[in-house]
Write a protein that holds these residues in place. Structure first.
Motif, mmCIF file in Angstrom:
data_model
loop_
_atom_site.group_PDB
_atom_site.id
_atom_site.type_symbol
_atom_site.label_atom_id
_atom_site.label_comp_id
_atom_site.label_asym_id
_atom_site.label_seq_id
_atom_site.Cartn_x
_atom_site.Cartn_y
_atom_site.Cartn_z
ATOM 1 N N ASP A 1 0.818 -1.215 0.000
ATOM 2 C CA ASP A 1 0.000 0.000 0.000
ATOM 3 C C ASP A 1 0.851 1.264 0.000
ATOM 4 O OD1 ASP A 1 -2.323 -1.443 -0.065
ATOM 5 O OD2 ASP A 1 -2.805 -1.187 2.057
ATOM 6 N N ASP A 2 2.059 1.177 0.535
ATOM 7 C CA ASP A 2 2.922 2.358 0.656
ATOM 8 C C ASP A 2 3.419 2.863 -0.693
ATOM 9 O OD1 ASP A 2 2.633 2.130 3.401
ATOM 10 O OD2 ASP A 2 4.545 1.079 3.676
ATOM 11 N N VAL A 3 3.416 2.014 -1.716
ATOM 12 C CA VAL A 3 3.964 2.428 -3.013
ATOM 13 C C VAL A 3 2.871 2.717 -4.031
ATOM 14 C CG1 VAL A 3 6.060 1.092 -2.572
ATOM 15 C CG2 VAL A 3 4.224 0.065 -3.940
ATOM 16 N N ILE A 4 1.600 2.656 -3.624
ATOM 17 C CA ILE A 4 0.483 2.894 -4.535
ATOM 18 C C ILE A 4 0.064 4.361 -4.494
ATOM 19 C CG2 ILE A 4 -1.922 2.339 -5.049
ATOM 20 C CD1 ILE A 4 -1.440 -0.426 -3.819
ATOM 21 N N ALA A 5 0.059 5.009 -5.663
ATOM 22 C CA ALA A 5 -0.441 6.379 -5.757
ATOM 23 C C ALA A 5 -1.955 6.402 -5.830
ATOM 24 C CB ALA A 5 0.145 7.078 -6.979
ATOM 25 N N GLY A 6 -2.543 5.380 -6.447
ATOM 26 C CA GLY A 6 -3.988 5.326 -6.577
ATOM 27 C C GLY A 6 -4.396 4.342 -7.655
ATOM 28 N N TYR A 7 -5.630 4.498 -8.126
ATOM 29 C CA TYR A 7 -6.226 3.511 -9.023
ATOM 30 C C TYR A 7 -6.910 4.209 -10.197
ATOM 31 C CZ TYR A 7 -5.507 0.730 -4.844
ATOM 32 O OH TYR A 7 -4.919 0.111 -3.753
ATOM 33 N N THR A 8 -6.904 3.536 -11.339
ATOM 34 C CA THR A 8 -7.554 4.080 -12.519
ATOM 35 C C THR A 8 -8.207 2.948 -13.300
ATOM 36 O OG1 THR A 8 -7.232 5.659 -14.340
ATOM 37 C CG2 THR A 8 -5.565 3.933 -14.093
ATOM 38 N N CYS A 9 -8.943 3.298 -14.336
ATOM 39 C CA CYS A 9 -9.573 2.308 -15.223
ATOM 40 C C CYS A 9 -8.678 2.100 -16.438
ATOM 41 C CB CYS A 9 -10.935 2.804 -15.698
ATOM 42 S SG CYS A 9 -12.084 3.276 -14.398
ATOM 43 N N LEU A 10 -8.640 0.877 -16.925
ATOM 44 C CA LEU A 10 -7.793 0.567 -18.078
ATOM 45 C C LEU A 10 -8.513 -0.431 -18.967
ATOM 46 C CD1 LEU A 10 -4.001 0.064 -18.134
ATOM 47 C CD2 LEU A 10 -5.427 -1.719 -19.150
ATOM 48 N N ASN A 11 -8.364 -0.243 -20.269
ATOM 49 C CA ASN A 11 -8.868 -1.197 -21.244
ATOM 50 C C ASN A 11 -7.667 -1.894 -21.875
ATOM 51 O OD1 ASN A 11 -10.323 -2.683 -23.081
ATOM 52 N ND2 ASN A 11 -11.202 -0.939 -24.174
ATOM 53 N N ASP A 12 -7.479 -3.159 -21.553
ATOM 54 C CA ASP A 12 -6.388 -3.955 -22.114
ATOM 55 C C ASP A 12 -6.842 -4.481 -23.471
ATOM 56 O OD1 ASP A 12 -4.293 -5.678 -22.666
ATOM 57 O OD2 ASP A 12 -4.954 -7.218 -21.248
#
Length: 238
Positions: free
Chosen positions: A111-122
C-alpha cells in the motif's frame, strides 16, 4: 474554462478532477492520461471465470506481460486499432498506479507504493496473440491501453468494487474486483521481485469474464465503482 482547456488528470474526489489547487468538472476539460508509465505490467487470467471462458487454467503464479508506453491512450479519445484483424477484444481492468520507485516490496508494504487507481482497457489483438508467446503484436500495439479518467485514491475504492464494460450502451462485462485470483499486494510483491517499478507505472490487474470483439465506430465505457468511467471510441481502418 471551455472545452479547449487541457489538463492532466490527477488524484481527486470521485466525479471531479484535481489539478494543483483547483478542481474541474470532467465535461469542462480535455482529459490527458492520468500518468505517464514507463511500462504497464499486465496480468493474464487473474479472474477464474475469464480463464474458463478461454478454456485455460488459472496459473499457479501471476501470468505477467508488458504493454509499452506507446499503448497509452486517453479518456475521451478515438483509438485507432490495427486493420485487417478478425478479432480485437476489449478487456476492463483495474489499473494500479505506482507512486514511487520501488523494488522488492513485500505484500505488507504494498500500500505504501500505490499512488492510486484508474480504469484501463487492455485491448487485445487476438489474431496475433494466438500466434506468439511474448504477445508483442497482440498486446503492445499503439492505443492498446486506454486509461483514465483520473487517479482515485484508496479511500474511494472498496474491496468489492464493481467493474463493468459497456459497448454502445450494452453491458458486456460485470464483476467485482474481489474475485481476482491474486490480490494487488500479491501482484506488487511478485512483480517487484523481478523488476523496478517507477512512479507512474501501472499494473493492469486482469479482466473478468465477458470479453468480446470491438468493431469500427464502437463507443466503450469501462466503469469501476469509486474510480470513475473511462470512455473512448474505436476506429478500425479498412
Amino acid at each position: 474554462m471551455d472545452g479547449e482547456d487541457v489538463v492532466t488528470a490527477a488524484s481527486g474526489p470521485y466525479g471531479r478532477i484535481a489539478f494543483g489547487d483547483e478542481t474541474f468538472d470532467p465535461e469542462e476539460v480535455d482529459i490527458l492520461p492520468p500518468c505517464e508509465p514507463t511500462k504497464i505490467v499486465a496480468v493474464g487470467r487473474n479472474y477464474a471465470d475469464h480463464a474458463a471462458e478461454h478454456d485455460a487454467e488459472v496459473p499457479d503464479r501471476p501470468l505477467l506481460f508488458l504493454k509499452t508506453p506507446n499503448t497509452v491512450a486517453s479518456h475521451g479519445s478515438t483509438v485507432t486499432l490495427p486493420a485487417g484483424k478478425e478479432r480485437i477484444d476489449y478487456e476492463a481492468e483495474l489499473g494500479v498506479v505506482i507512486g514511487e520507485q520501488c523494488r522488492n516490496v513485500s505484500e505488507r508494504e504494498a500500500d505504501d507504493v500505490i499512488a492510486g487507481y484508474t480504469c484501463l482497457n487492455d485491448i487485445s489483438n487476438r489474431d496475433d496473440q494466438e500466434r506468439e508467446q511474448n504477445w508483442v503484436r497482440g498486446k503492445a500495439f499503439d492505443n492498446a491501453a486506454p486509461l483514465g479518467p483520473v487517479i482515485a485514491t484508496s479511500e474511494h475504492l472498496s474491496e468489492d468494487a464493481t467493474i463493468e464494460t459497456r459497448v454502445n450502451g450494452e453491458t458486456e462485462q460485470s464483476s467485482t474486483i474481489d474475485r481476482m485470483v491474486f490480490s494487488v499486494p500479491e501482484l506488487i510483491a511478485e512483480i517487484t521481485a523481478y523488476m523496478t517499478l517507477e512512479p507512474g507505472d501501472v499494473i493492469a490487474t486482469g479482466t473478468p469474464e465477458g470479453v468480446g470483439p470491438l468493431s469500427d465506430g464502437d463507443d466503450v465505457e469501462i466503469e469501476i465503482e469509486g474510480v470513475g468511467t473511462l470512455e473512448h471510441s474505436v476506429r478500425i481502418p479498412e
